[in-house]
Design a protein around this motif. Structure first.
Motif, PDB file in Angstrom:
ATOM      1  N   LEU A  37       2.005 -91.897 -39.069  1.00  0.00           N
ATOM      2  CA  LEU A  37       3.383 -92.363 -39.188  1.00  0.00           C
ATOM      3  C   LEU A  37       4.230 -91.873 -38.009  1.00  0.00           C
ATOM      4  CD1 LEU A  37       4.021 -91.850 -43.019  1.00  0.00           C
ATOM      5  CD2 LEU A  37       3.704 -94.024 -41.818  1.00  0.00           C
ATOM      6  N   THR A  38       3.954 -90.669 -37.558  1.00  0.00           N
ATOM      7  CA  THR A  38       4.671 -90.146 -36.393  1.00  0.00           C
ATOM      8  C   THR A  38       4.335 -90.959 -35.144  1.00  0.00           C
ATOM      9  OG1 THR A  38       4.637 -87.902 -37.312  1.00  0.00           O
ATOM     10  CG2 THR A  38       5.032 -88.101 -34.947  1.00  0.00           C
ATOM     11  N   TRP A  39       3.080 -91.311 -34.984  1.00  0.00           N
ATOM     12  CA  TRP A  39       2.651 -92.052 -33.803  1.00  0.00           C
ATOM     13  C   TRP A  39       3.269 -93.451 -33.764  1.00  0.00           C
ATOM     14  CZ3 TRP A  39       0.629 -91.329 -29.226  1.00  0.00           C
ATOM     15  CH2 TRP A  39       0.112 -92.411 -28.514  1.00  0.00           C
ATOM     16  N   ILE A  40       3.269 -94.138 -34.885  1.00  0.00           N
ATOM     17  CA  ILE A  40       3.788 -95.505 -34.871  1.00  0.00           C
ATOM     18  C   ILE A  40       5.322 -95.520 -34.743  1.00  0.00           C
ATOM     19  CG2 ILE A  40       1.849 -96.408 -36.190  1.00  0.00           C
ATOM     20  CD1 ILE A  40       3.611 -96.468 -38.666  1.00  0.00           C
ATOM     21  N   GLY A  41       5.959 -94.417 -35.049  1.00  0.00           N
ATOM     22  CA  GLY A  41       7.414 -94.348 -34.912  1.00  0.00           C
ATOM     23  C   GLY A  41       7.866 -93.546 -33.713  1.00  0.00           C
ATOM     24  N   ARG A  42       6.948 -93.309 -32.764  1.00  0.00           N
ATOM     25  CA  ARG A  42       7.227 -92.413 -31.640  1.00  0.00           C
ATOM     26  C   ARG A  42       8.340 -92.914 -30.726  1.00  0.00           C
ATOM     27  NH1 ARG A  42       2.794 -95.385 -30.787  1.00  0.00           N
ATOM     28  NH2 ARG A  42       2.445 -96.392 -28.759  1.00  0.00           N
ATOM     29  N   GLU A  43       8.500 -94.234 -30.625  1.00  0.00           N
ATOM     30  CA  GLU A  43       9.521 -94.762 -29.716  1.00  0.00           C
ATOM     31  C   GLU A  43      10.928 -94.411 -30.191  1.00  0.00           C
ATOM     32  OE1 GLU A  43       9.008 -98.887 -29.007  1.00  0.00           O
ATOM     33  OE2 GLU A  43       7.041 -98.670 -28.048  1.00  0.00           O
ATOM     34  N   ARG A  83      17.703 -87.847 -49.353  1.00  0.00           N
ATOM     35  CA  ARG A  83      16.529 -87.988 -48.493  1.00  0.00           C
ATOM     36  C   ARG A  83      16.006 -86.605 -48.069  1.00  0.00           C
ATOM     37  NH1 ARG A  83      18.748 -91.073 -45.180  1.00  0.00           N
ATOM     38  NH2 ARG A  83      18.178 -93.049 -46.150  1.00  0.00           N
ATOM     39  N   ASP A  84      16.909 -85.707 -47.712  1.00  0.00           N
ATOM     40  CA  ASP A  84      16.488 -84.349 -47.346  1.00  0.00           C
ATOM     41  C   ASP A  84      15.821 -83.652 -48.529  1.00  0.00           C
ATOM     42  OD1 ASP A  84      17.494 -84.582 -44.774  1.00  0.00           O
ATOM     43  OD2 ASP A  84      19.458 -83.779 -45.312  1.00  0.00           O
ATOM     44  N   PHE A 122       8.566 -88.087 -31.245  1.00  0.00           N
ATOM     45  CA  PHE A 122       7.733 -87.033 -31.830  1.00  0.00           C
ATOM     46  C   PHE A 122       8.559 -85.884 -32.415  1.00  0.00           C
ATOM     47  CE2 PHE A 122       4.988 -89.101 -28.670  1.00  0.00           C
ATOM     48  CZ  PHE A 122       3.925 -89.475 -29.488  1.00  0.00           C
ATOM     49  N   ASP A 123       9.792 -86.170 -32.768  1.00  0.00           N
ATOM     50  CA  ASP A 123      10.627 -85.185 -33.448  1.00  0.00           C
ATOM     51  C   ASP A 123      10.596 -85.497 -34.941  1.00  0.00           C
ATOM     52  OD1 ASP A 123      12.592 -83.562 -34.531  1.00  0.00           O
ATOM     53  OD2 ASP A 123      13.930 -83.766 -32.811  1.00  0.00           O
ATOM     54  N   LEU A 124       9.904 -84.662 -35.718  1.00  0.00           N
ATOM     55  CA  LEU A 124       9.731 -84.942 -37.140  1.00  0.00           C
ATOM     56  C   LEU A 124      11.047 -84.949 -37.895  1.00  0.00           C
ATOM     57  CD1 LEU A 124       6.513 -82.940 -38.135  1.00  0.00           C
ATOM     58  CD2 LEU A 124       6.743 -85.385 -37.740  1.00  0.00           C
ATOM     59  N   THR A 125      12.039 -84.219 -37.407  1.00  0.00           N
ATOM     60  CA  THR A 125      13.297 -84.131 -38.145  1.00  0.00           C
ATOM     61  C   THR A 125      14.054 -85.453 -38.168  1.00  0.00           C
ATOM     62  OG1 THR A 125      14.570 -83.404 -36.208  1.00  0.00           O
ATOM     63  CG2 THR A 125      13.503 -81.700 -37.529  1.00  0.00           C
ATOM     64  N   THR A 126      13.642 -86.404 -37.336  1.00  0.00           N
ATOM     65  CA  THR A 126      14.341 -87.687 -37.286  1.00  0.00           C
ATOM     66  C   THR A 126      13.689 -88.747 -38.163  1.00  0.00           C
ATOM     67  OG1 THR A 126      13.051 -88.504 -35.399  1.00  0.00           O
ATOM     68  CG2 THR A 126      15.021 -87.197 -34.912  1.00  0.00           C
ATOM     69  N   ASP A 127      12.553 -88.428 -38.777  1.00  0.00           N
ATOM     70  CA  ASP A 127      11.819 -89.411 -39.571  1.00  0.00           C
ATOM     71  C   ASP A 127      11.283 -88.737 -40.827  1.00  0.00           C
ATOM     72  OD1 ASP A 127      10.547 -91.686 -40.433  1.00  0.00           O
ATOM     73  OD2 ASP A 127       9.619 -92.127 -38.507  1.00  0.00           O
ATOM     74  N   ALA A 128      11.856 -89.062 -41.968  1.00  0.00           N
ATOM     75  CA  ALA A 128      11.604 -88.310 -43.193  1.00  0.00           C
ATOM     76  C   ALA A 128      10.163 -88.403 -43.690  1.00  0.00           C
ATOM     77  CB  ALA A 128      12.565 -88.784 -44.285  1.00  0.00           C
ATOM     78  N   VAL A 137       6.742 -90.550 -53.546  1.00  0.00           N
ATOM     79  CA  VAL A 137       7.129 -91.833 -54.154  1.00  0.00           C
ATOM     80  C   VAL A 137       8.642 -92.028 -54.057  1.00  0.00           C
ATOM     81  CG1 VAL A 137       7.177 -93.186 -56.284  1.00  0.00           C
ATOM     82  CG2 VAL A 137       5.157 -91.811 -55.719  1.00  0.00           C
ATOM     83  N   LEU A 138       9.380 -90.985 -54.417  1.00  0.00           N
ATOM     84  CA  LEU A 138      10.840 -91.062 -54.363  1.00  0.00           C
ATOM     85  C   LEU A 138      11.327 -91.307 -52.936  1.00  0.00           C
ATOM     86  CD1 LEU A 138      11.845 -88.117 -56.748  1.00  0.00           C
ATOM     87  CD2 LEU A 138      11.894 -90.575 -57.244  1.00  0.00           C
ATOM     88  N   LEU A 139      10.707 -90.630 -51.983  1.00  0.00           N
ATOM     89  CA  LEU A 139      11.115 -90.787 -50.595  1.00  0.00           C
ATOM     90  C   LEU A 139      10.822 -92.198 -50.099  1.00  0.00           C
ATOM     91  CD1 LEU A 139      12.298 -89.406 -48.120  1.00  0.00           C
ATOM     92  CD2 LEU A 139      10.006 -88.624 -47.526  1.00  0.00           C
ATOM     93  N   TYR A 140       9.670 -92.732 -50.483  1.00  0.00           N
ATOM     94  CA  TYR A 140       9.332 -94.105 -50.078  1.00  0.00           C
ATOM     95  C   TYR A 140      10.357 -95.094 -50.634  1.00  0.00           C
ATOM     96  CZ  TYR A 140       6.877 -98.554 -49.735  1.00  0.00           C
ATOM     97  OH  TYR A 140       6.553 -99.857 -49.468  1.00  0.00           O
ATOM     98  N   VAL A 141      10.741 -94.900 -51.889  1.00  0.00           N
ATOM     99  CA  VAL A 141      11.733 -95.789 -52.508  1.00  0.00           C
ATOM    100  C   VAL A 141      13.064 -95.703 -51.762  1.00  0.00           C
ATOM    101  CG1 VAL A 141      13.084 -96.221 -54.590  1.00  0.00           C
ATOM    102  CG2 VAL A 141      10.638 -95.727 -54.777  1.00  0.00           C
ATOM    103  N   LEU A 142      13.494 -94.480 -51.430  1.00  0.00           N
ATOM    104  CA  LEU A 142      14.748 -94.304 -50.710  1.00  0.00           C
ATOM    105  C   LEU A 142      14.689 -94.893 -49.302  1.00  0.00           C
ATOM    106  CD1 LEU A 142      15.836 -90.664 -51.648  1.00  0.00           C
ATOM    107  CD2 LEU A 142      16.904 -92.800 -52.361  1.00  0.00           C
ATOM    108  N   GLU A 143      13.521 -94.833 -48.678  1.00  0.00           N
ATOM    109  CA  GLU A 143      13.368 -95.389 -47.341  1.00  0.00           C
ATOM    110  C   GLU A 143      13.411 -96.917 -47.356  1.00  0.00           C
ATOM    111  OE1 GLU A 143      12.188 -93.106 -44.087  1.00  0.00           O
ATOM    112  OE2 GLU A 143      13.968 -92.770 -45.306  1.00  0.00           O
ATOM    113  N   GLN A 144      13.009 -97.515 -48.488  1.00  0.00           N
ATOM    114  CA  GLN A 144      12.942 -98.975 -48.567  1.00  0.00           C
ATOM    115  C   GLN A 144      14.201 -99.602 -49.159  1.00  0.00           C
ATOM    116  OE1 GLN A 144      10.339-100.678 -47.223  1.00  0.00           O
ATOM    117  NE2 GLN A 144       9.651 -98.634 -46.575  1.00  0.00           N
ATOM    118  N   HIS A 145      14.919 -98.855 -50.006  1.00  0.00           N
ATOM    119  CA  HIS A 145      16.066 -99.420 -50.712  1.00  0.00           C
ATOM    120  C   HIS A 145      17.208 -98.407 -50.715  1.00  0.00           C
ATOM    121  CE1 HIS A 145      13.377-102.584 -52.174  1.00  0.00           C
ATOM    122  NE2 HIS A 145      12.535-101.631 -52.517  1.00  0.00           N
TER     123      HIS A 145
END
Length: 369
Positions: free
Chosen positions: A222-228, A180-181, A232-238, A159-167
C-alpha cells in the motif's frame, strides 16, 4: 508503590521519542518506515494502561490518574502558547479567534485545539494527545472486550479504517481526522493489552512470523502504490501506516532480548530513564523548539525549513535537542506534580532489582503511561 521497570520497554520508548524529534526536525519520510514511533508509543501506553486497570480494578481511578498525568503538562504548554499568540496579535481575518468555542480543546483535548499562525507549532503534535486521550477514556470498555474476543478486536480497527477511508458519511474533517487517527493506532493499543496479559509471549514464532510478514507485505504494498502522494511517509496515509505499525509492534513486543548489558553503561541507562520520566514534556516542547531554532538559523541566512546541507541539518538537530533539554529542565517538574511526586529539575536516579531482571529499576511512570 514503586514497581520494577522493564528495561527493554524503556529503551524502545526512548528510541521512539528520539526518532520523533529527528523526524519532525528534518522531515525524513523513510524514518516512519524504519521505526514507526507512534505505533510503538501507543502500544507501550496500552500495555501500561492494562497493567493499571488490572492492578487497581477501578476504572474511574485509573482514568483520572492518566488524565492528570496528561493534562497538566498540556495546560502548561497551552499557557505559554497562548501568551505567544496574544503577544503577536490575532489577525482580524484569521478564521480562528481566541473566543472560538473550539479553544476549549486546550483544556480537554478531545480534538486538536486550534491556534493562530504563531501557535501552529504548539499544537502540531497534539493529535497524539487527542488520540491517546480517547484510548484512555475507552479502555474500560476496550480491555474487557479484547480479553473476551482478542482476534476479532485486533481485526476490527482495519475494517473500521477501511470504511472511513471509503465513506465520509457526510462528517466533517473535525470528526473524521481524530476518528481516522484512532482507528489507525487502535490495533497497536490492543497489542499493548496482549503484551501485558502475556498473550504475545505464548504465541509460537511459527504463528507470529506469518502474521508479521502478511501485515508488513500489505503495508509495504500500500505504501508503494501510494508513493507519489505519500513520498514514503507513513504518517500521510492511514491504511499502510496501520498495517506496517501493527507488524512492527507485534515483532518488537514478541522479541524479548536480555538487557543485562545496559547495566554496564550507567550513563546511557540514566539517559533512557530521563527520556522516559520526562517523555510528555519532551514530546510537547520539541516542536516549538524546531520552530524557534529554525527562526534563529534563518536570521543567519540558513534554510532550516527544508535543510539542503548536512551542516544546516546538524545545526537544526543540535539546536532542537538543546532547546528540548532546556525546556525539560524548565517545565519537566510539572510531570512530577501531575504524578504527585516532589517536583525536581531531574527525576531521582533510584534503582531496584526485580525478580529475574538484573537491570530492573524503580523510576517514575512515563509519558505514555
Amino acid at each position: 508503590m514503586a514497581t520494577t521497570r522493564d528495561r527493554y520497554i524503556d529503551t524502545i520508548r526512548a528510541l521512539a521519542i528520539v526518532r520523533v524529534i529527528v523526524y519532525h526536525a528534518l522531515g525524513v519520510a523513510w524514518l516512519t518506515i524504519l521505526f514507526p514511533s507512534m505505533g510503538i508509543m501507543f502500544a507501550l501506553a496500552g500495555s501500561l494502561m492494562a497493567a493499571s486497570m488490572t492492578k487497581s480494578g477501578s476504572a474511574v481511578r485509573v482514568v483520572g490518574h492518566r488524565l492528570r498525568r496528561l493534562l497538566l503538562p498540556l495546560w502548561t504548554l497551552g499557557a505559554v502558547g497562548f501568551a505567544v499568540m496574544l503577544l503577536h496579535g490575532w489577525p482580524s481575518d484569521d478564521p480562528t479567534q481566541p473566543t472560538d468555542p473550539k479553544m476549549l480543546f486546550w483544556i480537554l483535548p478531545l480534538n486538536t485545539p486550534p491556534t493562530s499562525e504563531w501557535g501552529q507549532f504548539f499544537n502540531g503534535v497534539l493529535w497524539y494527545i487527542c488520540t491517546y486521550l480517547w484510548f484512555v477514556l475507552l479502555t474500560p470498555v476496550l480491555l474487557p472486550l479484547f480479553r473476551r474476543l482478542p482476534v476479532l478486536m485486533l481485526g476490527l480497527p482495519f475494517v473500521l479504517l477501511y470504511v472511513l477511508e471509503q465513506h465520509s458519511f457526510g462528517l466533517s474533517d473535525m470528526v473524521l481526522d481524530p476518528a481516522r487517527d484512532f482507528c489507525t493506532y487502535l490495533a497497536c493499543w490492543l497489542l499493548g493489552f496482549a503484551h501485558h496479559d502475556g498473550m504475545l509471549q505464548r504465541l509460537k514464532w511459527k504463528v507470529v512470523v506469518p502474521i508479521v510478514l502478511a501485515a508488513a507485505v500489505i503495508g509495504g504494498w500500500l505504501t508503494w502504490i501510494g508513493r507519489e502522494e505519500s513520498h514514503f511517509d507513513l504518517t500521510t496515509d492511514a491504511m499502510p501506516n496501520a498495517f506496517w505499525s501493527f507488524a512492527f509492534v507485534l515483532l518488537l513486543l514478541r522479541f524479548r532480548p536480555t538487557m543485562a548489558w545496559l547495566a554496564r553503561m550507567p550513563r546511557l541507562e540514566r539517559l533512557i530513564d530521563l527520556l522516559n520520566a520526562r517523555a510528555v514534556t519532551i514530546y510537547l516542547w520539541h516542536n516549538p523548539g524546531i520552530f524557534a531554532v529554525g527562526l534563529l538559523l534563518g536570521s543567519f541566512g540558513l534554510q532550516a525549513e527544508e535543510p539542503t546541507t548536512v551542516g544546516t541539518a546538524v545545526l537544526l538537530i543540535l539546536g532542537t535537542f538543546l532547546w528540548t533539554a532546556v525546556a525539560t529542565l524548565v517545565f519537566g517538574w510539572v510531570e512530577d506534580i501531575a504524578a504527585r511526586r516532589r517536583p525536581s529539575l531531574l527525576p531521582p536516579n533510584r534503582r531496584r532489582r526485580g525478580p529475574g531482571d538484573s537491570t530492573a529499576v524503580r523510576s517514575p511512570a512515563t509519558a505514555t503511561s
